[in-house]
Write a protein that holds these residues in place. Sequence first.
Motif, mmCIF file in Angstrom:
data_model
loop_
_atom_site.group_PDB
_atom_site.id
_atom_site.type_symbol
_atom_site.label_atom_id
_atom_site.label_comp_id
_atom_site.label_asym_id
_atom_site.label_seq_id
_atom_site.Cartn_x
_atom_site.Cartn_y
_atom_site.Cartn_z
ATOM 1 N N TYR A 213 0.816 -1.213 0.000
ATOM 2 C CA TYR A 213 0.000 0.000 0.000
ATOM 3 C C TYR A 213 0.850 1.263 0.000
ATOM 4 C CZ TYR A 213 -3.536 -3.452 0.868
ATOM 5 O OH TYR A 213 -4.340 -4.544 0.747
ATOM 6 N N CYS A 214 0.373 2.252 -0.723
ATOM 7 C CA CYS A 214 1.068 3.539 -0.801
ATOM 8 C C CYS A 214 1.091 4.188 0.588
ATOM 9 C CB CYS A 214 0.347 4.440 -1.800
ATOM 10 S SG CYS A 214 1.025 6.106 -1.864
ATOM 11 N N PRO A 215 2.287 4.534 1.089
ATOM 12 C CA PRO A 215 2.357 5.135 2.421
ATOM 13 C C PRO A 215 1.746 6.539 2.449
ATOM 14 C CG PRO A 215 4.566 4.632 1.555
ATOM 15 C CD PRO A 215 3.596 4.397 0.448
ATOM 16 N N LEU A 216 1.550 7.123 1.263
ATOM 17 C CA LEU A 216 1.024 8.481 1.197
ATOM 18 C C LEU A 216 -0.508 8.480 1.171
ATOM 19 C CD1 LEU A 216 2.443 11.234 1.013
ATOM 20 C CD2 LEU A 216 2.095 11.161 -1.458
ATOM 21 N N CYS A 217 -1.113 7.648 0.304
ATOM 22 C CA CYS A 217 -2.573 7.726 0.145
ATOM 23 C C CYS A 217 -3.293 6.420 0.485
ATOM 24 C CB CYS A 217 -2.916 8.148 -1.284
ATOM 25 S SG CYS A 217 -2.644 6.858 -2.493
ATOM 26 N N GLY A 218 -2.556 5.324 0.679
ATOM 27 C CA GLY A 218 -3.200 4.078 1.084
ATOM 28 C C GLY A 218 -3.679 3.195 -0.055
ATOM 29 N N SER A 235 5.039 2.845 -8.395
ATOM 30 C CA SER A 235 4.449 4.182 -8.490
ATOM 31 C C SER A 235 2.996 4.111 -8.058
ATOM 32 C CB SER A 235 4.560 4.710 -9.919
ATOM 33 O OG SER A 235 3.819 3.867 -10.771
ATOM 34 N N CYS A 236 2.408 5.266 -7.809
ATOM 35 C CA CYS A 236 1.023 5.343 -7.354
ATOM 36 C C CYS A 236 0.304 6.450 -8.119
ATOM 37 C CB CYS A 236 1.005 5.621 -5.855
ATOM 38 S SG CYS A 236 -0.659 5.768 -5.178
ATOM 39 N N ASN A 237 -1.006 6.305 -8.246
ATOM 40 C CA ASN A 237 -1.808 7.328 -8.929
ATOM 41 C C ASN A 237 -1.706 8.689 -8.276
ATOM 42 O OD1 ASN A 237 -2.772 5.670 -10.945
ATOM 43 N ND2 ASN A 237 -4.455 4.906 -9.663
ATOM 44 N N CYS A 238 -1.417 8.711 -6.983
ATOM 45 C CA CYS A 238 -1.350 9.996 -6.272
ATOM 46 C C CYS A 238 -0.065 10.761 -6.587
ATOM 47 C CB CYS A 238 -1.458 9.776 -4.766
ATOM 48 S SG CYS A 238 0.045 9.107 -4.013
ATOM 49 N N GLY A 239 0.861 10.138 -7.338
ATOM 50 C CA GLY A 239 2.099 10.824 -7.701
ATOM 51 C C GLY A 239 3.317 10.300 -6.959
ATOM 52 N N PHE A 240 3.069 9.570 -5.877
ATOM 53 C CA PHE A 240 4.187 9.001 -5.131
ATOM 54 C C PHE A 240 4.839 7.922 -5.979
ATOM 55 C CE2 PHE A 240 5.760 5.700 -2.131
ATOM 56 C CZ PHE A 240 6.720 6.460 -1.488
ATOM 57 N N LYS A 241 6.173 7.994 -6.133
ATOM 58 C CA LYS A 241 6.851 6.941 -6.874
ATOM 59 C C LYS A 241 8.265 6.724 -6.350
ATOM 60 C CE LYS A 241 8.790 9.513 -10.760
ATOM 61 N NZ LYS A 241 8.573 10.887 -10.956
#
Length: 477
Positions: A213-218, A235-241
């Motif tokens: 899971y993305c630590p930024l948005c879950g 990478s994640c849809n929220c921009g975190f990569k």
Amino acid sequence: MGLYGKIRCETAKISGKFAMNLVKLGKGMGKSFPGYLFLNIGTDNCLKELAKKPGIGSIIITGTNGKTTTTKLTSLLLANDTEISYNYDSNTINAIATGLLRDNIELGIFEYGIRDIIHAIPDKVCELIQPVGVVYTNVSREHTLVAGVQNPFNSYLKAKQLLSAPMKNGIVICNADDPRTAYIGKRKEADTHVTYYGLEIDMNDKSSNTDVYCPLCGEVLSYTIKYSNQRGIYSCNCGFKRPKPDIMLTELIKDFNEWTVKIEGNIYNYNHKKLIPFNLTIKTPVFGLYNLYNLLCAVTSYISFTPTPEKIENTIETISKTLDLSILPPGRFEIVKLNNKLIGMGQGDNGDALKANIQFMEDYIEDNFGFIYTTPDTGEDDIFEDHFNALLLSKPKKVYVVPGRTSIEAARKYYEEINKKLDAEFYPLAYEDMPKRRKEIIKLIHKSPYPYIIVTGCGPEHYMWAELKSELKKHIK
Ligand SMILES: [Zn+2]
């Protein structure tokens, strides 16, 4: 600080040093007792003063797995270039204080373990020690039940993050491939310098297929490459990569007795306040992907803090000549040839560690294999869940289930779960009779019809794993 305060700190220092000379004579609690005494007599301010002693400063190394090995490797490298004091394996502020009591040092290098916020004081440690470096190996779930209290992963990650949170000067070193430590690094970039290390090799472990899971948005992260468990290129849809690593392991050649790696990059040196370019070839013992990360992390810490960057190549060459498996903890996973069987054996206390052991052994397995799995204890269902997932994906022909900790009932419950999906047998061997447990495990190895056997899971490092390995080696003809 007033006169009384100064006297108090001096008294604390004298007592601590006195204790240091005493424990040199004996064995045991030497790593933390002098610091314990110092902190009992002195105040927090005394520790703050003591922490100013190293000429360059202190480096604190933390993470779920690999802390001890990384601390040892970093210390070996830096000790070649400057005066250091180090402490590993004790994991407390007392151990850090003990290390700081030593005179005439340029760098303090300390392992610091954090299980949760309640039982550790990560931000306080950072404020008192004012480290010039905070180094993260990786963050995965472990010890979900600490002292009888559930320790959710989010608060565990938060505790790790707090260790570097107050830092305004120095370097935070993070694993780019691990989304959790990369997240910690991303959040620190506004405050201080962050250096990322990572792999750039052609490797994709398809059996690392659990959601991360993305630590930024879950949300669930998407991966183009997975090196091992949560480590990879994501990478994640929220921009975190995944951040681009400043230092990369770009080549890995595996021979049976020796591995060769290439490490290159351009990273910031704290003492010279500039980027140092380098391109290194290092020979290592055959010690698994996991320890390559530890090596990469140690080399990063070394280049970041050496006062003499011109010595990098020489130091790396000198130290890599002395490297052997004894640098690793006694419970380490090792591959042993026993008559006509190949056995991989060692501790794998959490899901990530067990998975790394399987991955290490998979390079050698060419046929059916048996798995002797030592279980977690009561209340460690989520460790079991991670273990079971790795176990299933490895596809053993047979699983021999043995309790790793104290509870036989918990082990039986875990066995019943395993037996629903894999061919399994249960051996209820008591903790109280550990010599018998070890003997029976060795019997199982002999009895098993498979040419390859993995023995891993939970269990006390010395009492079970180190002893088990030395007893197994006695059977080699
Ligand atoms: Zn996200």
